[in-house]
Write a protein that holds these residues in place. Structure first.
Motif, short mmCIF file in Angstrom:
data_model
loop_
_atom_site.label_atom_id
_atom_site.label_comp_id
_atom_site.label_asym_id
_atom_site.label_seq_id
_atom_site.Cartn_x
_atom_site.Cartn_y
_atom_site.Cartn_z
N GLN A 57 -18.87 6.64 -21.35
CA GLN A 57 -18.19 7.45 -20.35
C GLN A 57 -18.98 8.72 -20.06
N ALA A 60 -22.02 7.85 -18.05
CA ALA A 60 -21.63 7.57 -16.66
C ALA A 60 -21.39 8.87 -15.89
N GLU A 61 -20.77 9.87 -16.54
CA GLU A 61 -20.54 11.15 -15.89
C GLU A 61 -21.85 11.86 -15.58
N GLU A 63 -24.79 10.41 -15.14
CA GLU A 63 -25.45 9.68 -14.06
C GLU A 63 -24.82 9.99 -12.72
N ASP A 64 -23.50 10.10 -12.67
CA ASP A 64 -22.82 10.47 -11.43
C ASP A 64 -23.25 11.86 -10.97
N GLN A 65 -23.37 12.77 -11.92
CA GLN A 65 -23.77 14.14 -11.58
C GLN A 65 -25.21 14.15 -11.05
N GLN A 66 -26.08 13.36 -11.66
CA GLN A 66 -27.46 13.29 -11.18
C GLN A 66 -27.52 12.72 -9.77
N VAL A 67 -26.71 11.71 -9.51
CA VAL A 67 -26.68 11.13 -8.17
C VAL A 67 -26.19 12.16 -7.16
N ARG A 68 -25.14 12.91 -7.54
CA ARG A 68 -24.62 13.94 -6.64
C ARG A 68 -25.66 15.02 -6.38
N GLN A 71 -28.33 13.76 -4.03
CA GLN A 71 -27.86 13.60 -2.66
C GLN A 71 -27.56 14.94 -1.99
#
Length: 191
Positions: A57, A60-61, A63-68, A71
């Motif tokens: 988890q 995943a958080e 990775e989500d932050q890196q994607v944000r 972008q």
């Protein structure tokens, strides 16, 4: 002859209990140890599963932050050269050379010209080259610099005649700041 006893009732649960022999107690101990090992294994497995789930988890958080962040539009919009220039300026700000430059300007005389100023990144001094018509003018400038509170010391390193103008002398000075604050992470700072 001994009479034979015939029991038609079968084995009762009371008869299956250990009879109290050491062998029976050893078997019971081994069974209890096996049961404890199984319970400990299940507890360890469930704990590892919980930790693995928490780590997944967290990953995943991140990775989500890196994607944000990837972008998100860049706020500064600087090129690589611009970022390098900003980083160089920040490194120079680790030294209080602004005050020393003000002292150089205050001490300036009409006949003395500053040809170049080279600030050392890994040292506390600056190399200054001045042009003066006579040695007395240069020494007066050096004495004026020494009188400034921002300047810790001035050393005359070299004197030479300017090849293009025989009436000018070129002097190389090493000027030290009196208030060099060495910040952590600044070039030349030893741990």
């Amino acid at each position: 002859m001994k009479p034979m006893r015939i029991d038609f009732s079968g084995r009762s649960p009371l008869r299956t209990l250990p009879s109290g022999s050491p062998r029976d107690f050893a078997m019971l101990g081994v069974l209890l140890l096996a049961l404890l090992a199984v319970v400990a294994g299940v507890a360890t497995w469930s704990h590892l599963q919980a930790r693995t789930s928490a780590a997944r988890q967290s990953l995943a958080e991140v990775e989500d932050q890196q994607v944000r962040l990837a972008q998100a539009p860049g706020d500064a919009g600087l090129s690589a050269e611009g970022i390098a220039a900003v980083n160089l300026a920040v490194r120079h700000l680790n030294y209080p050379w602004g005050m020393v430059f003000d002292a150089l300007e205050k001490s300036l005389q009409p006949d003395v010209v500053i040809s170049s100023v080279e600030v050392g990144m890994a040292r506390q001094g600056a190399k200054i080259i001045i042009d003066a018509p006579t040695v007395e003018h240069a020494l007066n400038y050096v004495e004026g610099l020494r009188g400034q509170p921002e300047v810790g010391g001035v050393v005359l390193m070299r004197q030479e005649v300017v090849s293009t103008d025989a009436n000018l002398l070129r002097f190389t000075l090493d000027v030290q700041s009196s208030d060099v604050v060495r910040r952590e992470g600044a070039p030349g700072v030893r741990p």
